[in-house]
Motif scaffolding. Structure first.
Motif, short mmCIF file in Angstrom:
data_model
loop_
_atom_site.label_atom_id
_atom_site.label_comp_id
_atom_site.label_asym_id
_atom_site.label_seq_id
_atom_site.Cartn_x
_atom_site.Cartn_y
_atom_site.Cartn_z
N TYR A 1 37.35 42.21 64.67
CA TYR A 1 37.28 41.46 63.41
C TYR A 1 36.29 42.15 62.45
O TYR A 1 36.61 42.35 61.27
CB TYR A 1 36.84 40.02 63.69
N THR B 1 37.81 45.46 61.22
CA THR B 1 38.91 45.26 60.28
C THR B 1 38.40 44.78 58.93
O THR B 1 38.84 45.26 57.88
CB THR B 1 39.91 44.23 60.85
N LYS B 2 37.45 43.84 58.93
CA LYS B 2 36.94 43.28 57.68
C LYS B 2 35.84 44.14 57.05
O LYS B 2 35.50 43.93 55.89
CB LYS B 2 36.38 41.87 57.92
#
Length: 191
Positions: free
Chosen positions: A71, A74-75
């Motif tokens: 996460y 990706t962010k």
């Protein structure tokens, strides 16, 4: 028969709220498991109840840490940096406090006194005198209590000794115990 629609708001009855939470939690875990099996998705689900119980589900093929790392990647964010900075600051503060306490302990042991100013030495002397007074007062109280306890024990021993001496003298005067010992003989005369 179709299910009725419910209004989405907090359930006021705590028992009903807990039952609903448990049922819906199990439903969410079932759906997460189905997503894992049917779609080969990596799922991690963490829930905290109002009673602070933590319930979680993680796909068998992954870990919660791996999902958080993915996460973040990706962010393009770092979830832990702010926490890390706060922990680092707290660690530095604790190290300073620890060093200060160790320095004060060494000074109270008579070490590392060269760096102290005259006022610091006077303050240290004052602290040592007040600590000495506290220790002296405590020692006086302990000794006074021990002396009082010893005096009480000595008085008890003296009383037991006097009583035994009186009994011994009485036995010397009347070895068979047939003499008048001040008892009430009227009740015996009634027979």
């Amino acid at each position: 028969m179709a299910r009725g629609k419910i209004q989405i708001k907090k359930i006021e009855n705590s028992t009903n709220r807990q039952v609903t939470y448990s049922k819906r939690r199990n439903g969410l875990f079932k759906k997460a498991h189905e997503l894992t099996v049917l779609c080969d998705a990596e799922v991690s689900l963490v829930m905290v109840s109002c009673t602070d119980k933590v319930h979680d589900y993680t796909s068998p093929s992954t870990t919660t840490k791996r999902i958080f790392d993915q996460y973040q990647q990706t962010k393009g964010i770092d979830l832990w940096s702010s926490h890390y900075e706060i922990m680092k600051e707290n660690l530095e503060k604790l190290k300073e406090v620890n060093m200060k306490i160790r320095r004060e302990m060494r000074q109270r042991m008579g070490q590392c006194l060269n760096d102290l100013s005259f006022q610091d030495l006077q303050s240290l002397e004052s602290d040592m005198e007040s600590a000495w007074r506290v220790i002296h007062d405590r020692a006086d109280r302990v000794l006074t209590n021990q002396i009082e306890t010893s005096k009480k024990k000595a008085r008890n021993v003296e009383q037991i000794n006097r009583k035994l001496q009186m009994e011994l003298e009485a036995m010397d005067q009347d070895p068979y115990g047939l003499g008048d010992n001040g008892g009430d003989y009227n009740s015996v005369m009634g027979f």
